[in-house]
Write an enzyme that holds these catalytic residues in place. Structure first.
Site, short mmCIF file in Angstrom:
data_model
loop_
_atom_site.label_atom_id
_atom_site.label_comp_id
_atom_site.label_asym_id
_atom_site.label_seq_id
_atom_site.Cartn_x
_atom_site.Cartn_y
_atom_site.Cartn_z
N ARG A 104 59.32 1.21 6.95
CA ARG A 104 59.22 1.93 5.68
C ARG A 104 60.35 1.62 4.72
O ARG A 104 60.27 1.93 3.54
CB ARG A 104 59.15 3.44 5.96
CG ARG A 104 57.80 3.91 6.48
CD ARG A 104 57.83 5.35 6.93
NE ARG A 104 58.48 5.49 8.23
CZ ARG A 104 58.61 6.65 8.87
NH1 ARG A 104 58.15 7.76 8.31
NH2 ARG A 104 59.19 6.70 10.05
N HIS A 138 53.67 -1.40 7.62
CA HIS A 138 53.63 -0.41 6.53
C HIS A 138 53.40 -1.11 5.19
O HIS A 138 52.70 -0.58 4.32
CB HIS A 138 54.94 0.37 6.51
CG HIS A 138 54.94 1.51 5.55
ND1 HIS A 138 54.12 2.61 5.69
CD2 HIS A 138 55.66 1.73 4.41
CE1 HIS A 138 54.33 3.45 4.69
NE2 HIS A 138 55.25 2.95 3.91
N ASP A 178 47.50 8.54 -0.49
CA ASP A 178 48.24 8.29 -1.73
C ASP A 178 47.68 7.04 -2.39
O ASP A 178 46.89 6.30 -1.80
CB ASP A 178 49.75 8.15 -1.47
CG ASP A 178 50.07 7.07 -0.44
OD1 ASP A 178 49.56 5.95 -0.57
OD2 ASP A 178 50.83 7.38 0.50
N LYS A 202 49.92 12.29 -5.05
CA LYS A 202 51.06 13.03 -4.52
C LYS A 202 52.34 12.59 -5.20
O LYS A 202 52.42 11.51 -5.79
CB LYS A 202 51.19 12.83 -3.01
CG LYS A 202 51.71 11.48 -2.58
CD LYS A 202 51.94 11.41 -1.07
CE LYS A 202 52.54 10.05 -0.68
NZ LYS A 202 52.75 9.94 0.78
N ASP A 234 54.18 10.66 10.67
CA ASP A 234 55.52 10.99 11.16
C ASP A 234 55.63 12.50 11.36
O ASP A 234 55.20 13.03 12.38
CB ASP A 234 56.58 10.46 10.21
CG ASP A 234 57.98 10.49 10.83
OD1 ASP A 234 58.17 11.12 11.90
OD2 ASP A 234 58.90 9.88 10.25
N THR A 238 52.59 15.02 4.86
CA THR A 238 51.69 14.39 3.88
C THR A 238 50.23 14.56 4.28
O THR A 238 49.38 14.94 3.47
CB THR A 238 52.02 12.89 3.74
OG1 THR A 238 53.34 12.75 3.21
CG2 THR A 238 51.02 12.20 2.82
#
Length: 326
Positions: A104, A138, A178, A202, A234, A238
């Site tokens: 990330r 990611h 998202d 978001k 995680d 979200t």
């Protein structure tokens, strides 16, 4: 079993660290071999010792490690294993990192920040790795961080096949949590027969880790069975917020599908209470008992890893495994 496959003059060797031995054993079983016997332990000051108990000279070595917590320990162990293989005259070394560490942190959001995903690639290369293999990076462009071949595997076929058996495809919509993952959601929508697509708008505070606010749904989900797709979960904040927003927008049901179940606390509580019908992940990471809950389904990733390893060993095509998904 010895963890070695011989094909003509070539030898495939599968080795693993201590982070997720069950996954390595499953991959070894799919390949028709075991994991190479290895001695690994920590010294009193937490330094790591590794030694392979059989010769690896001239072999094609695959070093499997799942980067779960404590992540920095398992990164270091994998680096040491790569170094040991290099010094033991392995011919080619492939780092197999189903969940790529620090993925990330692939770009700078603010000044004076590191690009840690690039640093990981540099460390693997310096240790002696010739090739990298990872599942659902990611950010796909992270493949360019490593100076050598990178096999970017997709768990989508595994997840899609399962989801197809769980939802009414005549009344389904695919939802991205998202705007940044719309492209992946589009691939999902195509795999599910060209169904409608939506995403959750978001906002995120870059100064606070693992904090995001789901605002509204962009797209019509009224009366539809929604498949909310992401690469990882995680803390679950979200996803939990996205599920609630979808339900408030008239979604009939929501099933969550993600590749990597990091599931840091309080993810299990959030996901079990958010209103999702089911949360589907793969076992790229070990899922401890305290991270599990009734609505959680864990799919095996070993068959996919084993097929990719076999293709690399045979100098075949890894891309052919995914029917153009990538």
């Amino acid at each position: 079993m010895s963890g070695i496959i011989t094909s003509g003059e070539k030898r495939l060797v599968l080795v693993t660290g201590r982070a997720h031995p069950e996954l390595a054993e499953a991959v070894g079983k799919e390949l028709g071999t075991g994991v190479l016997p290895t001695t690994a332990y920590d010294f009193a000051n937490s330094e790591i010792y590794v030694r392979f108990n059989e010769s690896v000279r001239g072999c094609d070595a695959f070093v499997l490690q799942s980067h779960t917590e404590p992540i920095n320990q398992w990164i270091m162990e994998q680096l040491i294993m790569v170094d040991a293989l290099k010094r033991a005259s392995a011919k080619r070394i492939t780092v197999v990192a189903p969940f790529y560490p620090y993925a990330r942190q692939d770009k700078k959001h603010l000044g004076r920040e590191p690009i840690s995903a690039r640093l990981m690639a540099d460390l693997f290369k310096t240790a002696g790795a010739d090739r990298l293999m990872a599942v659902d990076l990611h950010a796909a462009q992270a493949q360019g961080f490593f100076d050598g071949p990178v096999d970017h595997l997709w768990a989508m076929p595994v997840l899609v096949d399962y989801v197809k058996s769980r939802v009414d495809l005549s009344h389904v919509a695919v939802v991205s949590p998202d705007a940044g993952r719309i492209r992946v959601a589009e691939k999902w929508a195509n795999k599910l027969g060209g169904c409608p697509l939506a995403f959750v708008h978001k906002t995120r505070d870059t100064s606070r880790p693992n904090v995001a606010v789901a605002n509204r749904v962009v797209g019509d989900v009224e009366g539809l069975n929604c498949v909310l797709v992401d690469d990882l979960i995680d803390t679950g904040g979200t996803i939990a917020e996205a599920v609630k927003v979808l339900k408030d927008s008239g979604a009939k049901s929501v099933i969550v599908a993600a590749t990597h179940g990091v599931l840091s606390p309080p993810a299990a509580q959030r996901l079990s209470e958010c209103g999702a019908t089911e949360v589907v992940i793969t076992d790229t990471l070990p899922i401890k008992a305290e991270k599990r809950f009734d609505k959680l389904t864990i799919l095996p990733i070993a068959p996919l890893l084993a097929r990719a390893i076999r293709e690399v060993f045979d100098d075949g095509s890894v891309t052919s495994l995914f029917d153009g998904v990538a």
